[in-house]
Design a protein around this motif. Sequence first.
Motif, short mmCIF file in Angstrom:
data_model
loop_
_atom_site.label_atom_id
_atom_site.label_comp_id
_atom_site.label_asym_id
_atom_site.label_seq_id
_atom_site.Cartn_x
_atom_site.Cartn_y
_atom_site.Cartn_z
N LYS A 178 67.06 -4.38 52.31
CA LYS A 178 66.77 -3.62 53.54
C LYS A 178 68.02 -3.47 54.39
CE LYS A 178 63.66 -3.49 57.54
NZ LYS A 178 62.53 -4.18 58.22
N ALA A 179 68.78 -4.55 54.54
CA ALA A 179 70.01 -4.49 55.34
C ALA A 179 71.04 -3.58 54.70
CB ALA A 179 70.57 -5.90 55.52
N ALA A 180 71.15 -3.64 53.38
CA ALA A 180 72.15 -2.83 52.68
C ALA A 180 71.81 -1.34 52.75
CB ALA A 180 72.27 -3.27 51.22
N ARG A 181 70.53 -1.01 52.82
CA ARG A 181 70.13 0.40 52.85
C ARG A 181 70.55 1.11 54.14
NH1 ARG A 181 67.05 2.20 48.70
NH2 ARG A 181 65.73 0.72 47.53
N THR A 227 72.81 4.10 49.59
CA THR A 227 71.66 4.57 48.84
C THR A 227 71.72 3.96 47.45
OG1 THR A 227 72.81 6.54 48.01
CG2 THR A 227 71.61 6.75 50.10
N MET A 228 70.57 3.69 46.89
CA MET A 228 70.53 3.05 45.57
C MET A 228 69.11 3.06 45.04
SD MET A 228 70.83 -0.87 46.99
CE MET A 228 71.54 -0.35 48.57
N GLU A 229 69.00 2.99 43.73
CA GLU A 229 67.72 2.76 43.09
C GLU A 229 67.65 1.28 42.75
OE1 GLU A 229 67.08 5.40 39.83
OE2 GLU A 229 67.28 7.21 41.07
N THR A 264 71.08 0.85 40.49
CA THR A 264 71.71 2.01 39.88
C THR A 264 71.87 3.10 40.93
OG1 THR A 264 69.53 2.80 39.15
CG2 THR A 264 70.85 1.54 37.55
N ARG A 265 72.72 4.09 40.61
CA ARG A 265 73.00 5.21 41.53
C ARG A 265 73.38 4.70 42.93
NH1 ARG A 265 71.59 9.86 38.98
NH2 ARG A 265 70.14 9.67 37.23
N VAL A 266 74.27 3.73 42.93
CA VAL A 266 74.72 3.13 44.19
C VAL A 266 75.78 4.04 44.83
CG1 VAL A 266 75.83 1.15 45.27
CG2 VAL A 266 74.23 0.82 43.36
N ALA A 267 75.61 4.38 46.08
CA ALA A 267 76.57 5.23 46.80
C ALA A 267 76.45 4.98 48.29
CB ALA A 267 76.34 6.70 46.48
#
Length: 217
Positions: A183-186, A190-192, A210-213
């Motif tokens: 939650k804090a990282a979001r 963005t990421m799956e 995955t799809r970390v950006a």
Amino acid sequence: MFGAAPWILVGRAPLSPQGFAAATAVSRETLARLEAYAALLAQWSGRINLVAATTLDDAWRRHFLDSAQLRPLIPPGAASLVDLGSGAGFPGLVMAILGVPGVELIEADARKCAFLREAARVAGAAVLIRNARIESLPPRIVDVVTARGCAPLDRLLPLAERFIGPDTLCLFPKGERAGHEVKAARRDWTMEVAEHRSQSDDRGVILCLTRVARCRG
């Protein structure tokens, strides 16, 4: 690998090397290499702080199984793996012993790097060991990034970013606050996210990202 029933893996009694082998279906040769690593860990832990002393009595569960459970999550075609803040080599060195190719261990502490070199030697593991701070290394996209106990996720992703591409898989073992960390990282990323229950700690999970950006704007 990992055909044993969950109650075998998260019971209270310390896990033996034979219990580890039963849980992971490793070969006798691989188990012998891991045992050499475990013996060196016990020997060196009296000299430098490699892992918490309270975990050594159950090292096969707390460290070796905790690391080995990542192996089935690594894509078959993965050819490069970077382990951030490797410390005593968990999980990166275990991944190399279990046959993951192209493993690179990054550790800033020179004493721990000396241990990693000796552990890789006695275990016959092909790894590249870098004695450097993560942020000092040039960007390079890899297939898999791992880290255990390195930093909370919102501080870990900026460190891992230099190694992450569109198809990179991040495998981060986390404790009971994993949801809070995500939650804090979001807020900035963005990421799956997929979560897998830990087989070594009934309070833990493995975060598969995955799809970390970085968030735009």
